[in-house]
Design a protein around this motif. Sequence first.
Motif, PDB file in Angstrom:
ATOM      1  N   SER A  14      55.861  47.708  32.359  1.00 21.29           N
ATOM      2  CA  SER A  14      55.304  46.366  32.174  1.00 21.29           C
ATOM      3  C   SER A  14      54.211  46.067  33.199  1.00 21.29           C
ATOM      4  O   SER A  14      53.167  45.506  32.863  1.00 21.29           O
ATOM      5  N   LYS A  15      54.440  46.444  34.443  1.00 20.33           N
ATOM      6  CA  LYS A  15      53.472  46.188  35.514  1.00 20.33           C
ATOM      7  C   LYS A  15      52.141  46.866  35.224  1.00 20.33           C
ATOM      8  O   LYS A  15      51.081  46.245  35.353  1.00 20.33           O
ATOM      9  N   ASN A  16      52.184  48.113  34.807  1.00 18.11           N
ATOM     10  CA  ASN A  16      50.945  48.850  34.520  1.00 18.11           C
ATOM     11  C   ASN A  16      50.218  48.286  33.311  1.00 18.11           C
ATOM     12  O   ASN A  16      48.995  48.137  33.331  1.00 18.11           O
ATOM     13  N   VAL A  17      50.954  47.979  32.262  1.00 19.49           N
ATOM     14  CA  VAL A  17      50.338  47.447  31.040  1.00 19.49           C
ATOM     15  C   VAL A  17      49.673  46.101  31.332  1.00 19.49           C
ATOM     16  O   VAL A  17      48.541  45.855  30.898  1.00 19.49           O
ATOM     17  N   GLU A  18      50.339  45.239  32.080  1.00 18.70           N
ATOM     18  CA  GLU A  18      49.767  43.930  32.407  1.00 18.70           C
ATOM     19  C   GLU A  18      48.540  44.058  33.305  1.00 18.70           C
ATOM     20  O   GLU A  18      47.565  43.321  33.138  1.00 18.70           O
ATOM     21  N   ASN A  19      48.555  44.992  34.240  1.00 16.49           N
ATOM     22  CA  ASN A  19      47.378  45.211  35.099  1.00 16.49           C
ATOM     23  C   ASN A  19      46.188  45.705  34.278  1.00 16.49           C
ATOM     24  O   ASN A  19      45.062  45.233  34.469  1.00 16.49           O
ATOM     25  N   ILE A  20      46.428  46.636  33.381  1.00 14.69           N
ATOM     26  CA  ILE A  20      45.360  47.150  32.520  1.00 14.69           C
ATOM     27  C   ILE A  20      44.836  46.035  31.620  1.00 14.69           C
ATOM     28  O   ILE A  20      43.621  45.871  31.453  1.00 14.69           O
ATOM     29  N   ARG A  21      45.735  45.241  31.049  1.00 14.24           N
ATOM     30  CA  ARG A  21      45.318  44.136  30.172  1.00 14.24           C
ATOM     31  C   ARG A  21      44.446  43.155  30.933  1.00 14.24           C
ATOM     32  O   ARG A  21      43.417  42.686  30.423  1.00 14.24           O
ATOM     33  N   SER A  22      44.808  42.853  32.168  1.00 16.37           N
ATOM     34  CA  SER A  22      44.020  41.947  32.997  1.00 16.37           C
ATOM     35  C   SER A  22      42.618  42.495  33.224  1.00 16.37           C
ATOM     36  O   SER A  22      41.625  41.772  33.127  1.00 16.37           O
ATOM     37  N   LYS A  23      42.529  43.783  33.516  1.00 14.46           N
ATOM     38  CA  LYS A  23      41.219  44.406  33.741  1.00 14.46           C
ATOM     39  C   LYS A  23      40.400  44.440  32.459  1.00 14.46           C
ATOM     40  O   LYS A  23      39.182  44.224  32.491  1.00 14.46           O
ATOM     41  N   LEU A  24      41.052  44.684  31.328  1.00 13.53           N
ATOM     42  CA  LEU A  24      40.331  44.678  30.058  1.00 13.53           C
ATOM     43  C   LEU A  24      39.787  43.286  29.742  1.00 13.53           C
ATOM     44  O   LEU A  24      38.656  43.145  29.289  1.00 13.53           O
ATOM     45  N   LYS A  25      40.587  42.257  29.996  1.00 15.92           N
ATOM     46  CA  LYS A  25      40.124  40.872  29.776  1.00 15.92           C
ATOM     47  C   LYS A  25      38.927  40.555  30.669  1.00 15.92           C
ATOM     48  O   LYS A  25      37.995  39.874  30.242  1.00 15.92           O
ATOM     49  N   ARG A  26      38.936  41.060  31.902  1.00 18.89           N
ATOM     50  CA  ARG A  26      37.810  40.843  32.816  1.00 18.89           C
ATOM     51  C   ARG A  26      36.553  41.513  32.272  1.00 18.89           C
ATOM     52  O   ARG A  26      35.455  40.952  32.344  1.00 18.89           O
ATOM     53  N   LEU A  27      36.700  42.724  31.718  1.00 16.35           N
ATOM     54  CA  LEU A  27      35.546  43.415  31.138  1.00 16.35           C
ATOM     55  C   LEU A  27      35.027  42.680  29.904  1.00 16.35           C
ATOM     56  O   LEU A  27      33.823  42.673  29.647  1.00 16.35           O
ATOM     57  N   VAL A  28      35.913  42.040  29.148  1.00 15.34           N
ATOM     58  CA  VAL A  28      35.481  41.232  27.999  1.00 15.34           C
ATOM     59  C   VAL A  28      34.674  40.034  28.485  1.00 15.34           C
ATOM     60  O   VAL A  28      33.618  39.715  27.922  1.00 15.34           O
ATOM     61  N   SER A  29      35.129  39.392  29.555  1.00 15.32           N
ATOM     62  CA  SER A  29      34.404  38.222  30.067  1.00 15.32           C
ATOM     63  C   SER A  29      33.020  38.591  30.584  1.00 15.32           C
ATOM     64  O   SER A  29      32.123  37.753  30.618  1.00 15.32           O
TER      65      SER A  29
END
Length: 58
Positions: free
Chosen positions: A26-41
């Motif tokens: 869960s920790k890794n998936v959430e960290n990756i998701r956060s970084k992906l959202k930042r790249l979208v922004s």
Amino acid sequence: MTAFADLARPLRARDLCQALDLPIASKNVENIRSKLKRLVSRSILNETEPGLFTQPRP
């Protein structure tokens, strides 16, 4: 970014963890998701559906 180019399909955070050989925790998936959202922004990636990320078309 190489994982997106190699797989040539939209990815979820979990798929990217697998492509990067990270444990599916869960920790890794959430960290990756956060970084992906930042790249979208920053308009580096697109989020075509909630949780589904892809590179923009040139």
